[in-house]
Design an enzyme around this catalytic site. Structure first.
Site, mmCIF file in Angstrom:
data_model
loop_
_atom_site.group_PDB
_atom_site.id
_atom_site.type_symbol
_atom_site.label_atom_id
_atom_site.label_comp_id
_atom_site.label_asym_id
_atom_site.label_seq_id
_atom_site.Cartn_x
_atom_site.Cartn_y
_atom_site.Cartn_z
ATOM 1 C CB ALA A 111 -10.167 -5.845 -8.571
ATOM 2 N N GLY A 169 -5.349 -7.223 -9.750
ATOM 3 C CA GLY A 169 -5.729 -6.794 -11.176
ATOM 4 C C GLY A 169 -4.670 -5.949 -11.969
ATOM 5 C CD GLU A 208 -5.708 -10.949 -11.739
ATOM 6 O OE1 GLU A 208 -6.178 -9.999 -11.085
ATOM 7 O OE2 GLU A 208 -5.878 -11.945 -11.441
ATOM 8 C CD GLU A 248 -5.334 -11.308 -6.494
ATOM 9 O OE1 GLU A 248 -4.152 -11.419 -6.087
ATOM 10 O OE2 GLU A 248 -5.497 -10.690 -7.523
#
Ligand code: CAA
Length: 676
Positions: A450, A496, A499, A521
């Site tokens: 992300a 992300g 994911e 993260e």
């Protein structure tokens, strides 16, 4: 060592570069750098021995410097040097599968060269011209096999600047263009398709802005130093157009380009007297010294700014009218090739209506410049220009989504989520589309997570939770589309990225990547927020998932395959294999196990102790909670719970430290977390 570079059914074992002048050796350096591990030979041909000597010295010097700075390992330095030859013997091009001509911008010369080359290479060899202006139809007019020829315009410095304009002529076979676009992308370039028109997309901007600057001087708005300084400020250039022309010795080619554009584009383009005088005297523009502050009265600065922005917008919007490039491609191309403000994003930030006013004022002063129809229509619509970071293409019955943010390694921001969702709707509703593929642009990353810069702007738990939900909802759409979706994980797949891929039906990745996928993260004072704590345990089991999430350690493609995180390691083009697999899944020829979406059985009360080193204990607690609580829920509820824990990260000091650390110092520096 591999014996040749094989890609999409094409084998490249020898590349020819013609011309050992300004740019030829740099083009050769790029090829030898990326292709020497495949034993591909690069042959640079020039008729002038002196040019060959200088070109070779230049290339070797750059390779040696890379060796000294550690950019290249000693075996790479040796490998590169032993795979490049400089010669005046055209016969050495025999057997070349690709020939890039980088001689002077002279049409008869280019035609002569290609006539000679065509006699030496097979009809299947691809021929390209590194022209900066000339249309492929004119360069290749006399070739017997025009279908394999096109223009590839490199930018300075060609071994490092990833931008490339790819210009197909009317006779170029679509498969040749498609191959070259993909070939350059996997070699790490950013190839942008531009329609065949004199000057292509970039040079009318580069050369037109010099003319616009000269006009400002002629109109008495400032001297060359002042105009150069204002230009660099108002267009976001590292150096102004006058300085850039001094540095590149660009006056002669710009003068030639401007005079041709006068006839071929529009009559505003012309060779101004001031430029002609500069050429006659063979002198340089007077420009600010490095670091010099140039005083410009505010009224003059405003007038120069408006005039240059009007010229810039008029030139780029004219390209839209001629339909040679899209807004999204142009923004990317300009930012990479010239490192200046992206034209359409820039207009959006000023307002399209205001941009039209600037263009109209410019055209009133210089009536030869047309006011673009596309700009008028866009301003009348009241909408900003559409600039996409996610591309969509239909290849027969497969829809292909490509996330294209190469400068941020395809990181996922709110805009990307929105664009992806729109394409999933298309895939869902188009009966012709039976399956889909999602991939990342370029050869380095699928998705590096992300967008950390966007997350660093979030200020409280509620905003953190909302961001996670946005990403979760967008990525879950791939699970819900009702058609198989394959993730072509063409490179780094972090946070992300991992994911998003886990929401797909199947995943494929390039063979042999040692640093490939992970959930890093916790390095940032965050926990996974797009389903990592829910889907990873379901896909690879608690123990491995917990280790990956809590330690942030990435794994290789081989490990990912062994864990069941990916379905295949691919030799060759990952995208091509992903498309094939998507079709196999749609037809039922191949089946894959579906992920469990209900609560899991045998959920442990606690996770095993783990050495998390310097990482934050406060963040680790949140990660463990999200994993254990979520496992007892459906994936849907587990995701909502994860989003809450993700938001909770914003209640910790370590979250502020981790995100700030990345934004200010970059990925390499480790955050000194307080809750250790
Ligand atoms: N967000 C925003 N920008 C990113 C990014 C990300 N996730 N990853 C890389 N970039 C940017 C870098 O900031 C850099 O931009 P600038 O040139 O403007 O500084 C550019 O991409 C190139 O990156 P690097 O210079 O760092 O390239 P590198 O080869 O040295 O390192 C890398 C590559 C190891 C992937 C490194 O960039 C990295 O560690 N990136 C962060 C990966 C990460 O932590 N991802 C998880 C994000 S959090 C998340 O995903 C939360 C969630 O679950 C919802």
């Amino acid at each position: 060592m591999k014996m040749a570079f094989s890609f999409r059914g094409c084998t490249i074992s020898k590349v020819g570069v013609i011309g050992s002048g300004q740019i030829g050796p740099d083009i050769a350096l790029h090829f030898v750098k990326v292709l020497h591990p495949y034993d591909v030979q690069v042959v640079v041909v020039d008729v002038a021995e002196e040019a060959l000597g200088k070109g070779k010295a230049k290339l070797f010097k750059k390779v040696d410097k890379g060796g000294e700075t550690g950019a290249f390992k000693p075996h790479e330095v040796e490998g590169m040097k032993s795979h490049v030859t400089f010669t005046s013997d055209y016969n050495q091009l025999k057997g070349a599968d690709l020939v890039v001509e980088a001689a002077t911008e002279d049409l008869p010369l280019k035609r002569r060269i290609f006539k000679q080359v065509e006699e030496l290479v097979t009809p299947h060899a691809i021929l390209t011209s590194n022209s900066s202006h000339l249309e492929p139809e004119r360069i290749f007019e006399e070739l017997a096999h025009k279908g394999r020829a096109l223009c590839t315009h490199y930018f300075f410095p060609a071994e490092r600047n990833p931008a490339l304009e790819i210009i197909a002529g009317k006779d170029t076979e679509p498969k040749t263009t498609e191959f070259m676009m993909r070939f350059y992308e996997v070699l790490g370039k950013i190839p942008i398709r531009v329609g065949s028109r004199y000057g292509y997309a970039v040079d009318p901007v580069f050369e037109g802005l010099l003319l616009a600057c000269v006009q400002c001087v002629d109109a008495g708005l400032g001297d060359t130093k002042q105009v150069d300084a204002v230009a660099s400020k108002c267009l976001g250039l590292t150096v102004g157009p006058f300085t850039a022309h001094n540095l590149t010795g660009g006056n002669p080619i710009t003068a030639h380009g401007l005079s041709e554009m006068n006839e071929r584009l529009n009559p505003w383009f012309r060779v101004p007297e001031r430029l002609q005088k500069m050429l006659d005297a063979n002198s340089n523009w007077e420009v600010p010294a490095r670091g010099e502050t140039v005083e410009v009265p505010p009224d003059k600065e405003k007038a120069i700014t408006e005039e240059l922005q009007g010229a810039y917008f008029a030139i780029v919007c004219d390209m839209l009218d001629s339909k040679i490039i899209t807004t999204s491609d142009f923004d990317l191309l300009i930012s990479v090739a010239l490192d200046m403000k992206q034209p359409f994003s820039f207009m959006n930030s000023l307002g399209v209506g205001k941009s039209l006013e600037l263009v109209e004022a410019f055209a009133k002063k210089y009536p030869a410049m047309p006011v673009s129809k596309a700009l008028r229509e866009r301003a009348a619509s009241g909408k900003p220009w559409e600039i996409l970071d996610v591309l969509f293409e239909k290849k027969g019955d497969v829809g292909i989504i490509t996330i294209r943010r190469p400068k941020a390694l395809n990181a996922l921001n709110s805009k990307v989520f929105m664009e992806m969702e729109a394409y999933v709707e298309i895939i869902k509703n188009d009966p012709e589309i039976k399956a889909a593929v999602i991939t990342g642009y370029g050869n380095k990353a699928f998705v590096a997570g992300a967008d950390i810069k966007e997350m660093a702007g979030l200020t409280n738990p509620a905003e953190g939770e909302a961001f996670a939900r946005k990403g979760q909802i967008a990525s879950a759409k791939f699970e819900q589309v009702g058609k198989p979706v394959v993730a072509a994980m063409n490179g780094l797949s972090l946070g992300g990225g991992c994911e998003l891929a886990m929401c797909c039906t199947a995943r494929v990745a390039p063979k042999g990547m040692s640093f490939f996928v992970g959930q890093p993260e916790v390095n940032l004072g965050l926990i996974p927020g797009m389903g990592g704590t829910q889907r990873l345990p379901r896909l690879v089991g608690f123990e491995k998932a917990a280790e990956m999430i809590r330690t942030a350690k990435p794994i290789s493609t081989a490990q990912a395959l062994a864990y069941g995180l990916i379905n295949e390691e691919v030799e060759g083009d990952v995208l091509e294999r992903a498309i094939e697999l998507a079709r196999e899944l749609a037809s039922g020829k191949t089946t894959v196990k579906r992920m469990e979406s209900g609560p899991l059985s045998n959920v442990p009360d606690k996770l095993p102790d783990l050495d998390i080193g310097h990482l934050s204990r406060a963040i680790d607690k949140l990660a463990v909670r999200a994993i254990l609580e979520g496992a007892k829920m459906t994936v849907e509820d587990g995701l909502k719970n994860e989003a809450k824990r993700f938001g909770d990260c914003w209640s910790t000091e370590d979250n502020r430290i981790g995100l700030k650390n990345f934004v200010e110092k970059g990925a390499r520096s480790k955050a000194p977390f307080v809750h250790r």
